[in-house]
Design a protein around this motif. Structure first.
Motif, PDB file in Angstrom:
ATOM      1  N   ARG A   1       0.835  -1.213   0.000  1.00  0.00           N
ATOM      2  CA  ARG A   1       0.000   0.000   0.000  1.00  0.00           C
ATOM      3  C   ARG A   1       0.868   1.260   0.000  1.00  0.00           C
ATOM      4  NH1 ARG A   1      -3.270  -3.053   3.517  1.00  0.00           N
ATOM      5  NH2 ARG A   1      -2.222  -2.127   5.296  1.00  0.00           N
ATOM      6  N   ASN A   2       1.950   1.242   0.771  1.00  0.00           N
ATOM      7  CA  ASN A   2       2.841   2.399   0.825  1.00  0.00           C
ATOM      8  C   ASN A   2       3.503   2.652  -0.531  1.00  0.00           C
ATOM      9  OD1 ASN A   2       2.279   2.868   3.525  1.00  0.00           O
ATOM     10  ND2 ASN A   2       4.045   1.725   4.260  1.00  0.00           N
ATOM     11  N   VAL A   3       3.914   1.578  -1.196  1.00  0.00           N
ATOM     12  CA  VAL A   3       4.514   1.717  -2.533  1.00  0.00           C
ATOM     13  C   VAL A   3       3.487   2.308  -3.495  1.00  0.00           C
ATOM     14  CG1 VAL A   3       5.397   0.429  -4.527  1.00  0.00           C
ATOM     15  CG2 VAL A   3       6.236  -0.099  -2.236  1.00  0.00           C
TER      16      VAL A   3
ATOM     17  N   ILE B   1      -1.900  -4.794  -7.351  1.00  0.00           N
ATOM     18  CA  ILE B   1      -1.376  -5.541  -6.209  1.00  0.00           C
ATOM     19  C   ILE B   1      -2.035  -6.910  -6.218  1.00  0.00           C
ATOM     20  CG2 ILE B   1      -1.242  -5.683  -3.698  1.00  0.00           C
ATOM     21  CD1 ILE B   1      -1.235  -2.613  -3.646  1.00  0.00           C
ATOM     22  N   GLU B   2      -1.209  -7.935  -6.320  1.00  0.00           N
ATOM     23  CA  GLU B   2      -1.688  -9.316  -6.275  1.00  0.00           C
ATOM     24  C   GLU B   2      -1.325  -9.886  -4.910  1.00  0.00           C
ATOM     25  OE1 GLU B   2      -0.324 -11.471  -9.700  1.00  0.00           O
ATOM     26  OE2 GLU B   2      -0.783  -9.791 -11.034  1.00  0.00           O
TER      27      GLU B   2
ATOM     28  N   ILE C   1       3.549  -6.695  -6.594  1.00  0.00           N
ATOM     29  CA  ILE C   1       3.005  -5.427  -7.050  1.00  0.00           C
ATOM     30  C   ILE C   1       3.531  -5.222  -8.465  1.00  0.00           C
ATOM     31  CG2 ILE C   1       4.859  -4.091  -5.950  1.00  0.00           C
ATOM     32  CD1 ILE C   1       2.679  -1.870  -5.551  1.00  0.00           C
ATOM     33  N   ARG C   2       2.616  -4.952  -9.392  1.00  0.00           N
ATOM     34  CA  ARG C   2       2.954  -4.821 -10.814  1.00  0.00           C
ATOM     35  C   ARG C   2       2.613  -3.400 -11.258  1.00  0.00           C
ATOM     36  NH1 ARG C   2       0.585  -9.206 -12.750  1.00  0.00           N
ATOM     37  NH2 ARG C   2       2.574 -10.245 -12.820  1.00  0.00           N
ATOM     38  N   VAL C   3       3.587  -2.766 -11.901  1.00  0.00           N
ATOM     39  CA  VAL C   3       3.386  -1.406 -12.389  1.00  0.00           C
ATOM     40  C   VAL C   3       3.615  -1.407 -13.896  1.00  0.00           C
ATOM     41  CG1 VAL C   3       4.059   1.004 -12.128  1.00  0.00           C
ATOM     42  CG2 VAL C   3       4.315  -0.548 -10.186  1.00  0.00           C
ATOM     43  N   MET C   4       2.609  -0.948 -14.635  1.00  0.00           N
ATOM     44  CA  MET C   4       2.721  -0.830 -16.086  1.00  0.00           C
ATOM     45  C   MET C   4       3.269   0.562 -16.395  1.00  0.00           C
ATOM     46  SD  MET C   4       1.766  -3.743 -17.095  1.00  0.00           S
ATOM     47  CE  MET C   4       1.673  -3.476 -18.850  1.00  0.00           C
ATOM     48  N   ILE C   5       4.464   0.601 -17.013  1.00  0.00           N
ATOM     49  CA  ILE C   5       5.135   1.877 -17.248  1.00  0.00           C
ATOM     50  C   ILE C   5       5.854   1.873 -18.596  1.00  0.00           C
ATOM     51  CG2 ILE C   5       5.561   2.520 -14.845  1.00  0.00           C
ATOM     52  CD1 ILE C   5       8.370   1.199 -15.212  1.00  0.00           C
ATOM     53  N   PRO C   6       6.071   3.059 -19.143  1.00  0.00           N
ATOM     54  CA  PRO C   6       6.971   3.157 -20.297  1.00  0.00           C
ATOM     55  C   PRO C   6       8.401   2.892 -19.823  1.00  0.00           C
ATOM     56  CG  PRO C   6       5.624   5.142 -20.069  1.00  0.00           C
ATOM     57  CD  PRO C   6       5.416   4.318 -18.843  1.00  0.00           C
ATOM     58  N   SER C   7       9.232   2.378 -20.677  1.00  0.00           N
ATOM     59  CA  SER C   7      10.605   2.020 -20.315  1.00  0.00           C
ATOM     60  C   SER C   7      11.376   3.170 -19.680  1.00  0.00           C
ATOM     61  CB  SER C   7      11.367   1.524 -21.540  1.00  0.00           C
ATOM     62  OG  SER C   7      10.758   0.373 -22.055  1.00  0.00           O
TER      63      SER C   7
END
Length: 64
Positions: A16-18, A34-35, A41-47
């Motif tokens: 949660r903090n992240v 968050i799984e 924790i998975r973050v979809m981001i540009p490279s």
């Protein structure tokens, strides 16, 4: 093109903090997953934004 950066957390509070930090930095909430069952924790981001997310993971001791 977005890519996923996965981190492994040890507590739900840590995840949660992240997530809160990433949202405060301007990352869209819908790109952060968050799984809880797998402690991921998975973050979809540009490279080009990878380093910023890694810094948040490091600050919270999330491994990636």
């Amino acid at each position: 093109m977005s890519k996923a950066l996965n981190g492994n957390f040890t507590t739900k509070e840590q995840a949660r903090n992240v997530k809160d930090d990433l949202i405060a930095m301007g990352f869209p909430q819908e790109n952060i997953y968050i799984e809880e069952q797998e402690n991921i924790i998975r973050v979809m981001i540009p490279s080009e934004e990878r380093r910023e997310v890694e810094e948040v993971f490091d600050r919270h001791r999330v491994t990636y």
